[in-house]
Scaffold this motif. Structure first.
Motif, PDB file in Angstrom:
ATOM      1  N   GLN A 453     -11.429 -18.338  -3.663  1.00 10.36           N
ATOM      2  CA  GLN A 453     -11.291 -17.997  -5.081  1.00 10.36           C
ATOM      3  C   GLN A 453     -11.407 -16.493  -5.299  1.00 10.36           C
ATOM      4  O   GLN A 453     -10.666 -15.910  -6.098  1.00 10.36           O
ATOM      5  CB  GLN A 453     -12.370 -18.734  -5.897  1.00 10.36           C
ATOM      6  CG  GLN A 453     -12.225 -20.246  -5.901  1.00 10.36           C
ATOM      7  CD  GLN A 453     -10.870 -20.673  -6.418  1.00 10.36           C
ATOM      8  OE1 GLN A 453      -9.995 -21.071  -5.656  1.00 10.36           O
ATOM      9  NE2 GLN A 453     -10.669 -20.569  -7.709  1.00 10.36           N
ATOM     10  N   ILE A 454     -12.342 -15.847  -4.591  1.00  9.90           N
ATOM     11  CA  ILE A 454     -12.509 -14.403  -4.751  1.00  9.90           C
ATOM     12  C   ILE A 454     -11.295 -13.661  -4.211  1.00  9.90           C
ATOM     13  O   ILE A 454     -10.819 -12.691  -4.809  1.00  9.90           O
ATOM     14  CB  ILE A 454     -13.805 -13.941  -4.053  1.00  9.90           C
ATOM     15  CG1 ILE A 454     -15.019 -14.537  -4.777  1.00  9.90           C
ATOM     16  CG2 ILE A 454     -13.899 -12.417  -4.037  1.00  9.90           C
ATOM     17  CD1 ILE A 454     -16.342 -14.254  -4.097  1.00  9.90           C
ATOM     18  N   GLU A 455     -10.752 -14.129  -3.074  1.00  8.17           N
ATOM     19  CA  GLU A 455      -9.544 -13.511  -2.532  1.00  8.17           C
ATOM     20  C   GLU A 455      -8.400 -13.552  -3.549  1.00  8.17           C
ATOM     21  O   GLU A 455      -7.659 -12.586  -3.715  1.00  8.17           O
ATOM     22  CB  GLU A 455      -9.118 -14.233  -1.244  1.00  8.17           C
ATOM     23  CG  GLU A 455      -9.952 -13.914  -0.020  1.00  8.17           C
ATOM     24  CD  GLU A 455      -9.574 -12.573   0.613  1.00  8.17           C
ATOM     25  OE1 GLU A 455      -8.847 -11.802  -0.032  1.00  8.17           O
ATOM     26  OE2 GLU A 455     -10.041 -12.300   1.719  1.00  8.17           O
ATOM     27  N   LYS A 461      -5.672  -8.433  -8.565  1.00 12.08           N
ATOM     28  CA  LYS A 461      -6.241  -7.199  -9.130  1.00 12.08           C
ATOM     29  C   LYS A 461      -7.125  -7.476 -10.340  1.00 12.08           C
ATOM     30  O   LYS A 461      -7.175  -6.705 -11.296  1.00 12.08           O
ATOM     31  CB  LYS A 461      -5.134  -6.204  -9.480  1.00 12.08           C
ATOM     32  CG  LYS A 461      -4.383  -5.707  -8.244  1.00 12.08           C
ATOM     33  CD  LYS A 461      -3.419  -4.576  -8.556  1.00 12.08           C
ATOM     34  CE  LYS A 461      -2.773  -4.064  -7.269  1.00 12.08           C
ATOM     35  NZ  LYS A 461      -1.828  -2.954  -7.542  1.00 12.08           N
ATOM     36  N   LYS A 462      -7.818  -8.625 -10.269  1.00 17.82           N
ATOM     37  CA  LYS A 462      -8.847  -8.923 -11.270  1.00 17.82           C
ATOM     38  C   LYS A 462     -10.147  -8.272 -10.795  1.00 17.82           C
ATOM     39  O   LYS A 462     -11.057  -8.916 -10.308  1.00 17.82           O
ATOM     40  CB  LYS A 462      -9.037 -10.443 -11.409  1.00 17.82           C
ATOM     41  CG  LYS A 462      -7.798 -11.184 -11.838  1.00 17.82           C
ATOM     42  CD  LYS A 462      -7.489 -10.930 -13.302  1.00 17.82           C
ATOM     43  CE  LYS A 462      -6.334 -11.820 -13.753  1.00 17.82           C
ATOM     44  NZ  LYS A 462      -5.961 -11.560 -15.148  1.00 17.82           N
ATOM     45  N   CYS A 561     -15.532  -2.980  -7.762  1.00 12.08           N
ATOM     46  CA  CYS A 561     -14.143  -2.895  -7.310  1.00 12.08           C
ATOM     47  C   CYS A 561     -13.312  -2.256  -8.418  1.00 12.08           C
ATOM     48  O   CYS A 561     -12.968  -2.908  -9.407  1.00 12.08           O
ATOM     49  CB  CYS A 561     -13.606  -4.286  -6.965  1.00 12.08           C
ATOM     50  SG  CYS A 561     -14.551  -5.101  -5.666  1.00 12.08           S
ATOM     51  N   ALA A 562     -13.040  -0.982  -8.259  1.00 11.35           N
ATOM     52  CA  ALA A 562     -12.359  -0.220  -9.313  1.00 11.35           C
ATOM     53  C   ALA A 562     -10.919  -0.680  -9.471  1.00 11.35           C
ATOM     54  O   ALA A 562     -10.269  -1.059  -8.499  1.00 11.35           O
ATOM     55  CB  ALA A 562     -12.403   1.270  -8.981  1.00 11.35           C
ATOM     56  N   HIS A 567      -8.338  -4.139  -3.029  1.00  9.75           N
ATOM     57  CA  HIS A 567      -9.531  -4.574  -2.306  1.00  9.75           C
ATOM     58  C   HIS A 567      -9.249  -5.870  -1.560  1.00  9.75           C
ATOM     59  O   HIS A 567      -8.478  -6.709  -2.019  1.00  9.75           O
ATOM     60  CB  HIS A 567     -10.696  -4.792  -3.284  1.00  9.75           C
ATOM     61  CG  HIS A 567     -11.043  -3.580  -4.096  1.00  9.75           C
ATOM     62  ND1 HIS A 567     -11.856  -2.587  -3.629  1.00  9.75           N
ATOM     63  CD2 HIS A 567     -10.641  -3.217  -5.341  1.00  9.75           C
ATOM     64  CE1 HIS A 567     -11.965  -1.654  -4.568  1.00  9.75           C
ATOM     65  NE2 HIS A 567     -11.238  -2.013  -5.609  1.00  9.75           N
ATOM     66  N   VAL A 568      -9.891  -6.025  -0.404  1.00  7.72           N
ATOM     67  CA  VAL A 568      -9.841  -7.282   0.350  1.00  7.72           C
ATOM     68  C   VAL A 568     -11.268  -7.764   0.515  1.00  7.72           C
ATOM     69  O   VAL A 568     -12.204  -6.969   0.606  1.00  7.72           O
ATOM     70  CB  VAL A 568      -9.150  -7.114   1.713  1.00  7.72           C
ATOM     71  CG1 VAL A 568      -7.703  -6.753   1.538  1.00  7.72           C
ATOM     72  CG2 VAL A 568      -9.862  -6.055   2.557  1.00  7.72           C
TER      73      VAL A 568
END
Length: 600
Positions: A453-455, A461-462, A561-562, A567-568
């Motif tokens: 879910q996080i991926e 780009k949330k 996470c800007a 981000h990964v």
């Protein structure tokens, strides 16, 4: 030097068990350490079944060049090792120096060991309190053969973890057994399968984890009556499953088995890949012989009633417990609808004569699915079987419809549909799906589902805040107050996490006492600190009477996470992990934000 080797191997084993979040993977690594310590061909664990008659080889490690034996060593009779059971009780271990020199060549133990190429072995028992539940051992050891200390030490470490897994798996299997006679979790990309529940007939053809599609095809071919081969083999074909389940999460197929029983096979989607293709699916087979025979009786009675205009058969139809409806194709006029179907849809029987086909269809929630059926209804050759969601007042009901097109004696064409209420089965399938995503102890996301879910959020780009934390001095809590209190601490911490973040984020347990949360839209440090402090306040309010006033605290690493960067998950996790460990120097609830200067 030998003592140092033992200490090093034991510490490796302890670290592997405690650091690993995947218990099965941790035990596999553990066996590799043991095999290397003894320079053995194989290291393995056997577990006794609940019937206390059979045993299974549940874990196995083989060094390079050694043939795995695990698949062959299933459902063995415990009586094969009666001699070992006596030695476990008298000596606490089994050490066989020479198979040919110490065993009777006519014994089952000798035959089994020779078949595997085992010349010598070392085995230690697994006890749960005073009950023997299995054993751990090595085959053909070449080094450190003077002692079983490592095996005995490891045996005492892993019993609790194995017992917890047995309890959870047995609970799932018992639940599944009420509906499915066999069920497997199939990974479509890898073409592998894991057994949830099965029987001896299926296990004749499904014996290994790999090559799931080939084994499934063989099993269904042997277990299906020849008259139904075509449809059943096409349904169970994994290579076409992606296309068939592109727009649905559940399909089923009925077939007549080679043992003269009616069965229903089901595919249920567990999760999908990022591109929408299937990842894991559940394949289960239900025994529906009684209900199918009743359905066939309903259809036979209906056809007879329509062909002969016999009121007696029509009344018998009304007495059936399953829903039945007959519709004239040319006019869409309802010829027959029985009381069971009216009740299923919540329609007053006094309004039956005024009921139109459009009124009947209006109860179906998925209009597109119904339109798809109507588009092919007039040309049906084979029975059309589909699951639908219908409304009964304000209540959602799931039904399974089996439609067949017939031609009456006068030439009129009629669609006959039997309708079965499968709401309870559907609810069970939903509970099973939730269980596959949830951590059993804390009732928040497990690692696999939480990471996925996080991926998704990161790739979309949330951007937001990622937090990683663990419970301070958790080993001390377990050692001082016991594992049951340790579990209660984890549950209370997870509740505090849910209360703070679940409405706006993904909360998960990574394993052990390590947790993580991702909160989208929180990209400012001031806002992040407010939520972290709210979480800490809930942690401080946790009071467990048995801990006699000892406070619970956590150490937390945060990464913002800007929105201007991609981000990964793996990189974000590493940054949070490095930051979290800098906080361990501060006593009590502490946190820090990753700045780029933290070690990573």
């Amino acid at each position: 030097m030998e003592h140092e080797q033992f200490d090093e191997a034991l510490m490796q084993c302890i670290h592997t068990l405690r650091a690993g979040s995947d218990m099965d993977h941790a035990i596999q690594n553990l066996l590799e350490i043991i095999a290397e310590f003894h320079d053995a061909d194989r290291a393995y664990i056997f577990e006794f079944a609940e019937d206390e008659i059979h045993m299974d080889n549940t874990y196995e490690y083989c060094k390079a060049g050694i043939t795995p034996e695990k698949d062959m060593l299933q459902n063995l009779e415990i009586s094969t090792i009666d001699r070992w059971l006596v030695l476990f009780e008298e000596q606490g271990e089994v050490y066989l120096n020479s198979r040919d020199g110490e065993l009777d060549e006519n014994s089952e133990e000798y035959r089994l060991l020779k078949m595997q190429g085992v010349e010598s072995l070392m085995v230690a028992p697994l006890y749960s309190e005073t009950k023997l539940i299995g054993f751990i051992g090595v085959d053909n050891p070449n080094e450190n053969t003077y002692t079983l200390s490592l095996l005995r030490s490891v045996a005492s470490l892993i019993v609790n973890d194995i017992q917890k897994r047995i309890t959870l798996e047995q609970r799932v299997i018992n639940a599944l057994a009420r509906i499915y006679i066999s069920m497997y979790l199939v990974n479509i990309p890898a073409d592998t399968q894991k057994e949830f529940n099965s029987n001896s007939d299926v296990r004749k053809y499904v014996r290994q984890t790999e090559h799931a599609s080939e084994q499934m095809r063989t099993a269904m071919e042997h277990m299906t009556d020849a008259q139904y081969w075509g449809g059943t083999l096409a349904f169970s074909e994994l290579t076409t499953l992606n296309e068939r389940m592109k727009h649905c999460d559940y399909i089923s197929h009925e077939f007549y088995s080679s043992t003269d029983k009616w069965c229903r096979a089901n595919f249920i989607v567990v999760d999908r890949l990022e591109n929408g293709d299937l990842n894991n699916v559940i394949y289960g087979v239900q025994l529906i012989d009684d209900e199918k025979k009743k359905e066939l009786e309903y259809q036979a009675a209906l056809e007879h009633a329509l062909a002969n205009q016999n009121e007696i058969y029509g009344e018998l139809l009304q007495m059936q417990s399953g829903g039945v409806i007959a519709v004239e194709i040319k006019t869409n006029r309802i010829l027959v609808i029985n009381r069971a179907l009216l009740d299923m849809l919540g329609i007053d029987e006094t309004k039956k004569n005024q009921l139109t086909h459009e009124d009947f269809l209006s109860h179906f929630v998925d209009k597109k699915a119904m339109e798809k059926y109507l588009a092919v209804r007039d040309t049906l050759v084979e029975p059309y079987v589909r699951e639908y969601e219908v409304m009964r007042g304000d209540e959602h009901v799931f039904v399974l419809c089996h439609t067949k097109l017939i031609t009456l004696a006068n030439g009129d064409r009629v669609s006959l549909t039997s309708v079965m209420n499968i709401t309870e089965n559907k609810k069970f399938e939903q509970r099973l799906l939730v269980q596959s995503r949830m951590d059993a102890l804390t009732k928040i996301c497990n690692r696999g589902y939480g990471e996925a879910q996080i991926e998704k959020l990161l790739k979309a780009k949330k951007n937001g805040m990622f937090l990683l934390f663990d419970v301070d001095k958790f080993k001390h809590i377990n050692d001082t107050y016991g594992h049951s209190i340790g579990d209660e601490v984890l549950i209370q911490v997870a509740d505090a996490l849910k209360q703070t973040f679940e409405q706006a984020g993904v909360c998960m347990r990574l394993g052990g006492d390590e947790f993580a949360v991702y909160a989208p839209e929180i990209t400012e440090q001031m806002q992040a600190e407010t939520m972290i402090q709210a979480f800490f306040e809930r942690i401080r309010n946790i009071a467990i009477p048995q801990m006699e006033g000892d406070a619970i605290s956590v150490s937390l690493g945060a990464v913002l996470c800007a929105p201007d960067r991609e981000h990964v998950f793996e990189k974000v996790y590493q940054r949070a992990d490095a930051t979290m460990y800098t906080c361990k120097k501060v006593i009590g609830n502490s946190y820090d934000f990753y700045t780029g200067r933290n070690p990573a």
